[in-house]
Motif scaffolding. Structure first.
Motif, short mmCIF file in Angstrom:
data_model
loop_
_atom_site.label_atom_id
_atom_site.label_comp_id
_atom_site.label_asym_id
_atom_site.label_seq_id
_atom_site.Cartn_x
_atom_site.Cartn_y
_atom_site.Cartn_z
N PRO A 219 -56.81 43.07 -2.50
CA PRO A 219 -56.76 42.63 -3.80
C PRO A 219 -57.62 43.12 -4.66
O PRO A 219 -57.54 43.67 -6.16
CB PRO A 219 -56.75 40.97 -3.89
N GLU A 220 -59.24 43.17 -3.73
CA GLU A 220 -60.81 43.60 -4.05
C GLU A 220 -59.93 44.89 -4.95
O GLU A 220 -60.72 45.56 -6.36
CB GLU A 220 -61.13 43.31 -3.74
N TRP A 221 -59.63 45.54 -4.89
CA TRP A 221 -59.54 46.87 -4.87
C TRP A 221 -58.16 47.26 -5.68
O TRP A 221 -58.92 47.90 -7.24
CB TRP A 221 -58.77 48.31 -3.57
N VAL A 222 -57.54 46.45 -5.73
CA VAL A 222 -56.39 46.88 -7.47
C VAL A 222 -57.24 45.65 -8.17
O VAL A 222 -57.29 46.69 -9.61
CB VAL A 222 -55.11 45.77 -6.37
N ARG A 223 -57.95 44.85 -8.07
CA ARG A 223 -59.00 44.42 -9.46
C ARG A 223 -60.09 45.52 -10.01
O ARG A 223 -59.29 45.80 -10.96
CB ARG A 223 -58.90 43.26 -8.52
N THR A 224 -60.10 45.98 -8.86
CA THR A 224 -61.35 46.86 -9.54
C THR A 224 -60.08 48.19 -10.16
O THR A 224 -60.94 48.53 -11.54
CB THR A 224 -61.94 47.57 -8.26
N LEU A 225 -59.40 48.96 -9.98
CA LEU A 225 -58.67 49.65 -10.59
C LEU A 225 -58.05 49.31 -11.54
O LEU A 225 -57.94 49.62 -12.82
CB LEU A 225 -57.23 50.25 -9.71
N GLY A 226 -57.64 47.88 -11.69
CA GLY A 226 -57.05 47.34 -12.72
C GLY A 226 -55.15 47.76 -13.43
O GLY A 226 -55.30 47.56 -13.89
N ALA A 227 -54.89 48.13 -12.22
CA ALA A 227 -53.57 48.66 -11.81
C ALA A 227 -53.13 48.58 -10.30
O ALA A 227 -53.94 48.55 -9.50
CB ALA A 227 -53.81 49.41 -12.26
N LEU A 228 -52.07 48.07 -10.20
CA LEU A 228 -50.96 48.61 -9.32
C LEU A 228 -50.87 49.99 -8.53
O LEU A 228 -49.82 50.92 -9.45
CB LEU A 228 -50.05 47.43 -8.92
N PRO A 229 -51.22 50.16 -7.43
CA PRO A 229 -50.67 51.84 -7.29
C PRO A 229 -49.61 52.10 -6.49
O PRO A 229 -49.22 51.13 -5.86
CB PRO A 229 -52.55 52.14 -6.33
N ASN A 230 -48.89 53.64 -7.19
CA ASN A 230 -47.96 54.12 -5.84
C ASN A 230 -48.43 53.58 -4.54
O ASN A 230 -50.21 53.77 -4.57
CB ASN A 230 -47.34 55.38 -6.25
N GLU A 231 -48.31 53.31 -3.89
CA GLU A 231 -48.12 53.22 -2.67
C GLU A 231 -48.97 54.31 -1.70
O GLU A 231 -49.42 54.32 -0.68
CB GLU A 231 -47.07 52.58 -1.11
N TYR A 232 -48.25 55.38 -2.01
CA TYR A 232 -48.68 56.16 -1.32
C TYR A 232 -50.02 56.75 -2.06
O TYR A 232 -50.42 57.50 -1.65
CB TYR A 232 -47.99 57.96 -1.95
N LEU A 233 -50.48 56.32 -2.65
CA LEU A 233 -52.34 56.60 -3.10
C LEU A 233 -53.03 56.14 -1.49
O LEU A 233 -54.08 56.62 -1.99
CB LEU A 233 -52.37 55.60 -4.72
#
Length: 446
Positions: free
Chosen positions: A231-245
């Protein structure tokens, strides 16, 4: 309508045929021609399809051939899912990289480059035969690496080749479901390349609901990507990454997690067992296929889930279907003029600022009887755009290498990739792949 399926002896072909069986609208696909270089694999999949069709009224007629031109003549749509070098080539894609301490994965990093380098000449030959024998056909490309292969085929077919992938729609389904929303009633702001994109927004009834999802711990944990990345990383990105990232953001963890058989080695064993079982017991072909499919789906990207304690794949994900539904929806939108919005691999033009006009990107598009029109996207922040630009430069270098047979450009494609850490290693990669994959050695003999 007539559909030609290239790679027609492949394990996932029954998914496409199953989708056609469920389609009752008009016009519909009435004839399917399966093409493969292996007559034995065609025979095996033929058994599965016949058993799938049992009990259905007016199922599409299935023909098989090992002659490409025969498959393509009079086709309205061509579905390309070929694997040059077979699963043995995939295992080499993975192992050569791993032995050098790099990520060994089918489409991401060195393995994806090696796969593309040997596939592009074959894909270009296919495109030329389509242009000669079925110039009005639409080509739906699922051959990996899908963005790179689609971009190469565009040199011959232009807008009549479209790449598809099921990763973005899976991400959108999971995000919508976590919020209790119908995925069909949300509009995604998704942008990137194949296997390299982000869901930056999710609009429902005129409001972007993604920021609320990112701050809601209880809802966010329901999204597999959030569990994988944290959760912390997707909040940092401000987006949900494609699983392959995951392979870019957690490279060391991904490499460390690949212990024992690689994904390709596991699939090679599974599929050899499946084809052998059907040859021995053709009356049980469908049951054997269903069993093998459950095992295959449940272990998809297992290294990422195992390394992050993300847990097993959700039952709803396994049941939702994937690329076969996208392929059918795309064919229906074009053939019937039914307007639809889909995430596809198409020519950029000016849709994604900062990427070349001729680059193939993966973004939402309007689809209808006139074809495909990409939607413009919001400018990307540097943390996203820089990675896209670098990987796109790698893809375009790999295309030129494969078309010219230049070993120097092949080395450059490896060396420029963010997951390869030295030019010396890039040379070793090319040498290793040439030694183990005859189809790649034929493109780059020295």
């Amino acid at each position: 309508m007539r559909l030609a399926v290239l790679g027609g002896g492949g394990f996932r072909v029954p998914l496409v045929y199953g989708a056609l069986l469920r389609d009752r609208a008009k016009p519909r696909v009435q004839e399917v021609v399966l093409y493969d270089v292996s007559a034995q694999r065609l025979e095996t999949i033929g058994h599965v399809l016949r058993q799938l069709a049992a009990g259905h009224d007016d199922p599409p007629v299935v023909r098989t051939t090992t002659d490409l031109d025969t498959a393509l003549r009079e086709a309205d749509f061509v579905f390309s899912a070929i694997r040059v070098g077979g699963l043995a080539g995939r295992t080499a894609d993975e192992r050569v990289a791993l032995e050098l301490g790099l990520l060994g994965q089918e489409t991401t990093g060195p393995g994806g480059i090696a796969y593309g380098l040997r596939t592009i000449p074959v894909a270009l030959h296919v495109a030329e035969r389509v242009a000669a024998l079925a110039p009005r056909a639409w080509v739906i490309n699922f051959t990996n690496p899908a963005g790179m292969i689609t971009e190469a085929m565009r040199r011959v077919l232009g807008d009549r080749v479209i790449g598809i992938c099921d990763s973005p729609i899976g991400l959108i389904r999971r995000a919508a479901a976590a919020l209790g929303l119908d995925p069909a009633r949300v509009s995604p702001d998704y942008v990137g390349l194949n296997h390299l994109g982000w869901l930056r927004g999710l609009v429902h009834q005129g409001r972007d609901v993604l920021p609320g999802l990112l701050t809601d711990d209880a809802a966010l944990v329901k999204v597999e990507e959030a569990r994988i990345f944290g959760p912390e990383w997707v909040r940092t990105l401000g987006a949900l990454p494609n699983e392959y990232l995951y392979y870019y953001y957690f490279t060391r963890e991904a490499v460390a997690a690949i212990s024992g058989p690689t994904r390709g080695e596991s699939l090679l064993g599974q599929q050899d067992a499946f084809y052998a079982a059907v040859r021995a017991r053709p009356d049980e072909a469908l049951a054997e296929w269903l069993s093998a499919r459950r095992q295959r789906d449940a272990t998809y990207m297992a290294e990422a889930r195992d390394a992050t304690d993300a847990g097993e794949r959700e039952a709803a994900d396994l049941e939702a279907g994937g690329y076969e539904g996208i392929a059918l929806a795309l064919m229906a939108a074009i053939a019937r003029g039914e307007p639809a919005t889909m995430i596809l691999n198409v020519r950029n033009g000016s849709a994604v600022p900062g990427l070349p006009e001729d680059a193939v990107v993966e973004i939402p598009c309007a689809v209808g009887g006139a074809g495909v029109r990409p939607f413009a996207t919001r400018p990307l922040p540097g943390r996203f755009l820089g990675l896209l630009q670098q990987v796109k430069a790698v893809e375009q270098t790999a295309i030129e290498a494969a078309l010219t047979g230049s070993s120097d450009l092949a080395v450059a494609a490896f060396a420029l990739h963010p997951l390869v850490d030295s030019v010396t290693t890039a040379h070793r990669l090319l040498d290793g792949y040439r030694a183990r994959i005859p189809e790649l050695a034929a493109v780059f003999p020295s």
